[in-house]
Design a protein around this motif. Structure first.
Motif, PDB file in Angstrom:
ATOM      1  N   ARG A  19       3.591  10.604   9.051  1.00 32.89           N
ATOM      2  CA  ARG A  19       3.470  10.650  10.509  1.00 32.89           C
ATOM      3  C   ARG A  19       3.881  12.039  11.017  1.00 32.89           C
ATOM      4  N   GLN A  42      11.436  13.379  18.020  1.00 33.47           N
ATOM      5  CA  GLN A  42      10.923  12.018  17.906  1.00 33.47           C
ATOM      6  C   GLN A  42      11.189  11.452  16.517  1.00 33.47           C
ATOM      7  N   LEU A  81       5.140  14.079  13.911  1.00 39.01           N
ATOM      8  CA  LEU A  81       5.867  13.881  15.169  1.00 39.01           C
ATOM      9  C   LEU A  81       6.662  15.132  15.489  1.00 39.01           C
TER      10      LEU A  81
END
Length: 299
Positions: free
Chosen positions: A125, A131, A127
């Motif tokens: 992911r 975050q 990010l």
């Protein structure tokens, strides 16, 4: 409560939409509605209000949401621990990384890891570092490789792997580009283009000026360093970039201040039981870790 209903509940709460929740879980909207109805029957409570096509949590829903996340995390951890009894490096690994680290530091690590452990289902992911940090704290992310916080959360183990030496830069035609040694005060008199106000890198830069009693005038901000480089290169303001990104598009300013540094590394929750896949990733990161002893920690 069955886990499928809890997954549907969390998806609707996160997206504020039954249809978007269905897309996330690869289910039809009626299937999502059925699972929510089953959960409401089990809890004997209405979990969502549906007013003018808006979906929002009721008081009961807000109370259940953190508990639902904990239940699913506990179930996943239990599955992982049972699987890990075999010692096999397989299964899933949720790994978050920032765009800069993912593009400039992580590829050799990921290449070696995926070749060595083809049985791992890597959920990568991209990010913002901040975050990803919160994802590790909340338990949603097993491992993150990001810019480390100058003041880390005590719940998180924060381990540096690389050091970014930051340099003040501007367009070649910037008034300070040919001025020789430049003070922080002179720099502060010109507009800057910097990462967003909630980023760790911005904190490092602002702190350096604050300690000198100076404020920065920020003309534009973005969390993508490649975009910052472009904006500085066309003259929208001075900026700060890692040495590895500097080329002929920008000029390094000779600022009369000790070099700024930021740490890049990995984050894990101190109370989390890492999967075999997670522990194998940490070993791969440690193998990529250069000697950091020569560089004093200025974060």
């Amino acid at each position: 409560m069955d886990t499928q209903s809890l997954q549907a509940f969390i998806a609707v709460a996160d997206t504020a939409s039954f249809s978007l929740a269905g897309e996330r879980l690869h289910l039809t909207q009626p299937a999502i509605s059925k699972r929510i109805a089953a959960l409401e029957a089990q809890t004997d409570a209405k979990l969502f209000d549906r007013i003018n096509r808006r979906v929002s949590l009721t008081e009961a829903g807000r109370l259940l949401l953190p508990q639902a996340r904990r239940i699913l995390q506990l179930v996943e951890e239990s599955r992982r621990q049972l699987h890990d009894l075999s010692g096999q490096v397989a299964g899933s690994l949720t790994l978050a990384t920032s765009h800069h680290v993912g593009l400039h530091r992580l590829p050799p690590v990921l290449k070696a890891y995926t070749r060595r452990y083809p049985g791992v289902d890597l959920d990568l992911r991209f990010l913002d570092s901040e975050q990803a940090y919160q994802g590790v704290v909340s338990g949603a992310i097993e491992l993150a490789v990001v810019t480390l916080a100058p003041r880390p959360n005590p719940q998180v183990e924060s381990v540096p792997v690389w050091t970014d030496h930051l340099r003040f830069v501007a367009a070649p035609e910037h008034p300070l580009a040919g001025a020789g040694r430049v003070s922080l005060g002179e720099l502060a008199s010109h507009p800057a283009v910097l990462p967003g106000p909630l980023t760790f890198t911005r904190d490092i830069v602002v702190d350096a000026f604050s300690q000198a009693g100076l404020a920065i005038s920020v003309a534009l901000s973005t969390n993508y360093l490649e975009t910052l480089k472009m904006m500085a290169g066309i003259g929208l303001g001075w900026s700060v970039l890692p040495e590895s990104m500097i080329d002929a598009e920008v000029t390094v300013l000779a600022v009369d201040h000790p070099p700024l540094v930021r740490r890049l590394g990995y984050l894990v929750h101190r109370e989390r039981t890492l999967s075999n896949a997670g522990r194998a990733m940490l070993a791969q990161l440690e193998a990529a870790r250069p000697d950091l002893a020569e560089t004093p920690d200025q974060t």
